[in-house]
Design a protein around this motif. Structure first.
Motif, PDB file in Angstrom:
ATOM      1  N   TYR A   1       0.817  -1.209   0.000  1.00 10.98           N
ATOM      2  CA  TYR A   1       0.000   0.000   0.000  1.00 10.98           C
ATOM      3  C   TYR A   1       0.856   1.268   0.000  1.00 10.98           C
ATOM      4  O   TYR A   1       1.770   1.420   0.821  1.00 10.98           O
ATOM      5  CB  TYR A   1      -0.939   0.018   1.211  1.00 10.98           C
ATOM      6  N   VAL A   2       0.573   2.142  -0.960  1.00 15.17           N
ATOM      7  CA  VAL A   2       1.240   3.439  -1.054  1.00 15.17           C
ATOM      8  C   VAL A   2       0.203   4.527  -0.847  1.00 15.17           C
ATOM      9  O   VAL A   2      -0.849   4.525  -1.498  1.00 15.17           O
ATOM     10  CB  VAL A   2       1.923   3.627  -2.426  1.00 15.17           C
ATOM     11  N   HIS A   3       0.478   5.450   0.062  1.00 15.24           N
ATOM     12  CA  HIS A   3      -0.423   6.574   0.267  1.00 15.24           C
ATOM     13  C   HIS A   3      -0.019   7.702  -0.675  1.00 15.24           C
ATOM     14  O   HIS A   3       0.857   8.492  -0.373  1.00 15.24           O
ATOM     15  CB  HIS A   3      -0.376   7.040   1.720  1.00 15.24           C
ATOM     16  N   TYR A   4      -0.670   7.727  -1.845  1.00 15.68           N
ATOM     17  CA  TYR A   4      -0.346   8.742  -2.844  1.00 15.68           C
ATOM     18  C   TYR A   4      -0.885  10.115  -2.468  1.00 15.68           C
ATOM     19  O   TYR A   4      -0.429  11.129  -3.003  1.00 15.68           O
ATOM     20  CB  TYR A   4      -0.905   8.339  -4.210  1.00 15.68           C
ATOM     21  N   GLY A   5      -1.876  10.132  -1.579  1.00 16.97           N
ATOM     22  CA  GLY A   5      -2.408  11.414  -1.139  1.00 16.97           C
ATOM     23  C   GLY A   5      -3.043  12.214  -2.263  1.00 16.97           C
ATOM     24  O   GLY A   5      -3.585  11.652  -3.212  1.00 16.97           O
ATOM     25  N   PRO A   6      -2.931  13.532  -2.187  1.00 12.97           N
ATOM     26  CA  PRO A   6      -3.611  14.384  -3.162  1.00 12.97           C
ATOM     27  C   PRO A   6      -2.724  14.834  -4.322  1.00 12.97           C
ATOM     28  O   PRO A   6      -2.998  15.835  -4.963  1.00 12.97           O
ATOM     29  CB  PRO A   6      -4.015  15.587  -2.310  1.00 12.97           C
ATOM     30  N   ILE A   7      -1.640  14.077  -4.631  1.00 14.26           N
ATOM     31  CA  ILE A   7      -0.671  14.589  -5.597  1.00 14.26           C
ATOM     32  C   ILE A   7      -1.249  14.744  -7.000  1.00 14.26           C
ATOM     33  O   ILE A   7      -0.719  15.517  -7.795  1.00 14.26           O
ATOM     34  CB  ILE A   7       0.608  13.728  -5.648  1.00 14.26           C
ATOM     35  N   SER A   8      -2.328  14.026  -7.320  1.00 12.28           N
ATOM     36  CA  SER A   8      -2.921  14.174  -8.653  1.00 12.28           C
ATOM     37  C   SER A   8      -4.399  14.554  -8.576  1.00 12.28           C
ATOM     38  O   SER A   8      -5.139  14.369  -9.541  1.00 12.28           O
ATOM     39  CB  SER A   8      -2.765  12.869  -9.455  1.00 12.28           C
ATOM     40  N   ASP A   9      -4.815  15.090  -7.448  1.00 12.19           N
ATOM     41  CA  ASP A   9      -6.247  15.329  -7.252  1.00 12.19           C
ATOM     42  C   ASP A   9      -6.841  16.346  -8.219  1.00 12.19           C
ATOM     43  O   ASP A   9      -8.013  16.246  -8.584  1.00 12.19           O
ATOM     44  CB  ASP A   9      -6.519  15.776  -5.810  1.00 12.19           C
ATOM     45  N   VAL A  10      -6.084  17.352  -8.638  1.00  8.22           N
ATOM     46  CA  VAL A  10      -6.677  18.428  -9.439  1.00  8.22           C
ATOM     47  C   VAL A  10      -6.370  18.292 -10.924  1.00  8.22           C
ATOM     48  O   VAL A  10      -6.546  19.236 -11.703  1.00  8.22           O
ATOM     49  CB  VAL A  10      -6.239  19.821  -8.931  1.00  8.22           C
ATOM     50  N   ILE A  11      -5.914  17.102 -11.350  1.00  6.70           N
ATOM     51  CA  ILE A  11      -5.708  16.818 -12.767  1.00  6.70           C
ATOM     52  C   ILE A  11      -6.467  15.548 -13.113  1.00  6.70           C
ATOM     53  O   ILE A  11      -6.847  14.782 -12.229  1.00  6.70           O
ATOM     54  CB  ILE A  11      -4.213  16.672 -13.108  1.00  6.70           C
TER      55      ILE A  11
ATOM     56  N   ARG B   1     -13.954  15.048  -5.436  1.00 12.48           N
ATOM     57  CA  ARG B   1     -14.481  14.016  -6.302  1.00 12.48           C
ATOM     58  C   ARG B   1     -14.406  14.515  -7.741  1.00 12.48           C
ATOM     59  O   ARG B   1     -14.633  15.683  -8.024  1.00 12.48           O
ATOM     60  CB  ARG B   1     -15.926  13.663  -5.928  1.00 12.48           C
ATOM     61  N   GLU B   2     -14.063  13.606  -8.632  1.00 13.82           N
ATOM     62  CA  GLU B   2     -13.713  13.976 -10.004  1.00 13.82           C
ATOM     63  C   GLU B   2     -14.823  14.749 -10.704  1.00 13.82           C
ATOM     64  O   GLU B   2     -14.557  15.620 -11.531  1.00 13.82           O
ATOM     65  CB  GLU B   2     -13.368  12.714 -10.799  1.00 13.82           C
ATOM     66  N   GLU B   3     -16.060  14.443 -10.368  1.00 13.85           N
ATOM     67  CA  GLU B   3     -17.169  15.113 -11.050  1.00 13.85           C
ATOM     68  C   GLU B   3     -17.221  16.608 -10.763  1.00 13.85           C
ATOM     69  O   GLU B   3     -17.890  17.360 -11.482  1.00 13.85           O
ATOM     70  CB  GLU B   3     -18.506  14.467 -10.667  1.00 13.85           C
ATOM     71  N   GLU B   4     -16.514  17.062  -9.719  1.00 19.03           N
ATOM     72  CA  GLU B   4     -16.498  18.493  -9.420  1.00 19.03           C
ATOM     73  C   GLU B   4     -15.570  19.257 -10.361  1.00 19.03           C
ATOM     74  O   GLU B   4     -15.719  20.468 -10.549  1.00 19.03           O
ATOM     75  CB  GLU B   4     -16.056  18.726  -7.970  1.00 19.03           C
ATOM     76  N   LEU B   5     -14.615  18.559 -10.980  1.00 19.61           N
ATOM     77  CA  LEU B   5     -13.607  19.240 -11.785  1.00 19.61           C
ATOM     78  C   LEU B   5     -14.122  19.650 -13.158  1.00 19.61           C
ATOM     79  O   LEU B   5     -13.821  20.744 -13.639  1.00 19.61           O
ATOM     80  CB  LEU B   5     -12.380  18.337 -11.956  1.00 19.61           C
ATOM     81  N   TYR B   6     -14.878  18.751 -13.821  1.00 26.12           N
ATOM     82  CA  TYR B   6     -15.233  18.985 -15.210  1.00 26.12           C
ATOM     83  C   TYR B   6     -16.704  18.635 -15.445  1.00 26.12           C
ATOM     84  O   TYR B   6     -17.270  17.803 -14.730  1.00 26.12           O
ATOM     85  CB  TYR B   6     -14.360  18.141 -16.145  1.00 26.12           C
ATOM     86  N   PRO B   7     -17.308  19.218 -16.477  1.00 24.99           N
ATOM     87  CA  PRO B   7     -18.687  18.849 -16.813  1.00 24.99           C
ATOM     88  C   PRO B   7     -18.773  17.364 -17.164  1.00 24.99           C
ATOM     89  O   PRO B   7     -17.834  16.793 -17.723  1.00 24.99           O
ATOM     90  CB  PRO B   7     -18.991  19.708 -18.049  1.00 24.99           C
ATOM     91  N   LYS B   8     -19.904  16.751 -16.834  1.00 27.22           N
ATOM     92  CA  LYS B   8     -20.068  15.330 -17.106  1.00 27.22           C
ATOM     93  C   LYS B   8     -21.373  15.083 -17.843  1.00 27.22           C
ATOM     94  O   LYS B   8     -22.423  15.612 -17.488  1.00 27.22           O
ATOM     95  CB  LYS B   8     -20.058  14.526 -15.804  1.00 27.22           C
ATOM     96  N   HIS B   9     -21.285  14.294 -18.917  1.00 28.86           N
ATOM     97  CA  HIS B   9     -22.445  13.883 -19.686  1.00 28.86           C
ATOM     98  C   HIS B   9     -22.332  12.383 -19.937  1.00 28.86           C
ATOM     99  O   HIS B   9     -21.298  11.771 -19.664  1.00 28.86           O
ATOM    100  CB  HIS B   9     -22.527  14.638 -21.016  1.00 28.86           C
ATOM    101  N   SER B  10     -23.362  11.787 -20.521  1.00 28.71           N
ATOM    102  CA  SER B  10     -23.269  10.384 -20.906  1.00 28.71           C
ATOM    103  C   SER B  10     -22.318  10.261 -22.093  1.00 28.71           C
ATOM    104  O   SER B  10     -22.113  11.209 -22.858  1.00 28.71           O
ATOM    105  CB  SER B  10     -24.648   9.845 -21.297  1.00 28.71           C
ATOM    106  N   LEU B  11     -21.708   9.087 -22.241  1.00 26.08           N
ATOM    107  CA  LEU B  11     -20.746   8.876 -23.320  1.00 26.08           C
ATOM    108  C   LEU B  11     -21.375   9.143 -24.682  1.00 26.08           C
ATOM    109  O   LEU B  11     -20.715   9.690 -25.581  1.00 26.08           O
ATOM    110  CB  LEU B  11     -20.209   7.444 -23.249  1.00 26.08           C
ATOM    111  N   LEU B  12     -22.645   8.783 -24.844  1.00 27.17           N
ATOM    112  CA  LEU B  12     -23.303   8.999 -26.134  1.00 27.17           C
ATOM    113  C   LEU B  12     -23.390  10.480 -26.481  1.00 27.17           C
ATOM    114  O   LEU B  12     -23.415  10.848 -27.654  1.00 27.17           O
ATOM    115  CB  LEU B  12     -24.704   8.376 -26.117  1.00 27.17           C
ATOM    116  N   ARG B  13     -23.431  11.334 -25.475  1.00 27.82           N
ATOM    117  CA  ARG B  13     -23.479  12.777 -25.710  1.00 27.82           C
ATOM    118  C   ARG B  13     -22.205  13.276 -26.389  1.00 27.82           C
ATOM    119  O   ARG B  13     -22.205  14.232 -27.151  1.00 27.82           O
ATOM    120  CB  ARG B  13     -23.708  13.487 -24.376  1.00 27.82           C
ATOM    121  N   TYR B  14     -21.085  12.588 -26.122  1.00 27.58           N
ATOM    122  CA  TYR B  14     -19.805  13.036 -26.656  1.00 27.58           C
ATOM    123  C   TYR B  14     -19.544  12.551 -28.077  1.00 27.58           C
ATOM    124  O   TYR B  14     -18.851  13.213 -28.849  1.00 27.58           O
ATOM    125  CB  TYR B  14     -18.663  12.540 -25.757  1.00 27.58           C
ATOM    126  N   LEU B  15     -20.044  11.372 -28.421  1.00 28.69           N
ATOM    127  CA  LEU B  15     -19.709  10.764 -29.695  1.00 28.69           C
ATOM    128  C   LEU B  15     -20.414  11.454 -30.861  1.00 28.69           C
ATOM    129  O   LEU B  15     -21.512  11.984 -30.716  1.00 28.69           O
ATOM    130  CB  LEU B  15     -20.080   9.282 -29.682  1.00 28.69           C
TER     131      LEU B  15
END
Length: 550
Positions: free
Chosen positions: A22-32, A521-535
């Motif tokens: 177990y490695v505690h990576y912490g928040p090193i990549s939280d905002v990307i 939580r990742e959904e706070e960073l970027y807009p989220k839609h269903s995959l079909l919305r993107y294609l």
């Protein structure tokens, strides 16, 4: 056996992270977007692949890191055995890949008797140590723009002239006698129009390689976001940044930005949106290029009449009249700025020369002009910061939120894991209040094997050691989280879940929600839609066509 002329490989930060305790990576990549093993490959993969494909070479992209994240049973060696190429190229762009990139290079060399090449900012900085200490790397491509130089190298390999590389620009290499040669960085173009990705070629390369093998990062299909690189170079000198003016001048030999024209940027935008209706991020602050550039670009974007979310970032708050130009570029325009600290003294000292008053006026104007959203990014691990001072972040956010309720959000993360090699602080730490704990590439490789994220840091400051930086990070996160909850920016459920995650991290307990970001939580960073919305139908058609062609 899949056959290519060139294969581009992306490694995890540590190889093989799945076999570690177990490695505690912490928040090193939280905002990307990527995971803590940094499974997102550089945007340069697309431009390199496009450039080579346009000149008749067959290219493959294999994101080894993303496959390892997505599938615990995935065997990179087995995949590589089934891939044939004349050249294997591995990115060592971000120093966080110092372990994984070189281990992957070793594995490739054991399996294939073909040239193995590294490239990227960190590879450029450490080219001599790489070639002297890692015999399985044959060459390092140097600088920030390498497409023609790498193309020339591949041509040499194809013609069997690997012992005659003295006329190839921007490379260091080991010759046939084992001597290390350095050709210097001589190709530093001011126009980048010829190096923009061709997204039909990108789709071809990804389909040929296998979509699951070539995704930009493991979570791309869940939260897709695309990027347009606007220029290379920077006039600012943020202390820990390996893309600072100091670094570009001293290491990459760039004295002025290399720029894509507004027409080229909009062509990229169009090529992406024709295939994927995902948010598009214009990387870098366009204010560097002047008002007339912004005016032309935003006018051309408006003429596209696209409904995708458009993201712009700023290094300094723009005046209102410039913001008005940005607002016209699309229906849903998102803005980002990184004040780094709520304390303007800390901010200005770090290299972001604007006051809280200027930031407040900017936030107010963003609200008045009805932008979709404004995100603020703060950092812990800066000179002059203390454990006590960072706790004022929440109150500062509340002050700004009064001016932009409903559209304002903010995030905070540590400067982690490394102060970048080549940055002002890396070269002159004592001048700026830093203590650099690792200088050589080998020392950073060892740091990446630590079990706690704060022990991975390659720096301390005069005000905080590594343990204090970790404590300060969590204090700042909780301060901001409490204020966001108080203001209704996050829900009760979100607040409880993230607060529990942070408190578990502070106590040293393993996370109760595995494979998740620790402080948000990742959904706070970027807009989220269903995959079909993107294609789009065009993307589906191209994938089918190139799949059938093989």
């Amino acid at each position: 056996m899949k056959s290519f002329d060139v294969v581009l490989l992306h490694a995890p930060s540590v190889y093989d992270f799945r076999r570690m305790d177990y490695v505690h990576y912490g928040p090193i990549s939280d905002v990307i977007p990527s995971k803590p093993v940094f499974d997102m490959y550089p945007a340069g993969f697309f431009s390199l692949a496009s450039y080579l494909e346009g000149r008749g070479f067959r290219v493959g992209i294999f994101n080894i890191a993303a496959r390892m994240v997505s599938d615990q049973r995935f065997d990179p060696t087995r995949l590589l055995r089934g891939v044939d190429a004349k050249v294997f190229a591995i990115d060592l762009h971000w120093l966080v890949h110092a372990h994984g990139a070189l281990e992957l290079a070793r594995i490739v060399k054991e399996l294939k008797e073909v040239p193995v090449v590294l490239g990227g900012f960190s590879a450029t900085y450490y080219w001599r140590e790489i070639l002297e200490g890692h015999p399985y790397v044959d060459a390092v491509v140097l600088g920030d723009t390498t497409e023609p130089c790498f193309h020339r190298l591949v041509e040499k390999v194809e013609r069997g002239e690997v012992s005659r590389l003295d006329d190839v620009c921007n490379i260091a290499y080991r010759d046939s006698s084992g001597r290390i040669r350095y050709n210097g960085i001589t190709f530093v173009p001011e126009s980048l129009d010829d190096f923009a990705p061709n997204y039909e070629a990108v789709v071809k390369v990804m389909t040929r390689s296998g979509i699951s093998n070539s995704l930009p990062w493991s979570g791309f299909l869940k939260h897709p976001i695309t990027a347009v690189m606007t220029y290379r170079g920077c006039p600012f000198n943020c202390l820990g940044c390996g893309g600072s003016s100091f670094t570009y001048h001293a290491i990459f030999r760039r004295s002025k930005p290399g720029v894509k024209s507004p027409e080229t940027l909009v062509r990229e935008f169009r090529e992406i949106t024709e295939r994927l209706k995902a948010p598009i991020f214009f990387v870098n602050d366009l204010q560097v290029l002047g008002r007339s550039f912004i005016e032309k670009l935003t006018r051309l974007l408006a003429e596209e009449k696209s409904d995708v979310e458009i993201f712009f970032e700023f290094f300094t708050p723009p005046p209102r009249d410039v913001l008005e130009l940005y607002r016209k570029s699309g229906e849903r325009v998102y803005l980002q700025i990184s004040p780094e600290s709520h304390d303007e003294t800390v901010r200005i000292n770090y290299g972001r020369s604007y006051t809280n008053s200027q930031l407040l006026h900017f936030v107010r104007a963003v609200k008045e002009l009805s932008f979709e959203r404004l995100d603020l990014y703060f950092m812990v691990g800066l000179p002059l910061q203390t454990e006590e001072s960072v706790a004022g972040l929440g109150a500062f956010f509340e002050q700004l939120h009064r001016e932009a309720a409903g559209i304002l959000d903010a995030f905070v993360a540590p400067l982690a894991p490394f102060v970048d090699p080549g940055s002002p602080a890396f070269h002159m730490p004592s001048r700026y209040g830093y203590r650099i704990l690792a200088k050589r590439l080998s020392e950073h490789r060892r740091l990446l094997l630590e079990r706690k994220w704060q022990r991975m840091l390659n720096y301390e400051t005069e005000w905080m050691d590594r343990e204090a930086i970790a404590r300060a990070t969590y204090k700042a996160v909780l301060s901001l989280l409490d204020s966001k909850h108080k203001l209704g920016v996050v829900s009760d459920g979100y607040y409880r879940e993230v607060r529990r995650s942070v408190l578990e991290a502070m106590s040293g307990a393993p996370p109760s929600i595995p494979d998740s970001k620790e402080t948000l939580r990742e959904e706070e960073l970027y807009p989220k839609h269903s995959l079909l919305r993107y294609l789009t139908p065009k993307l589906v058609r191209e994938i089918i066509v190139y799949k059938l062609r093989g």
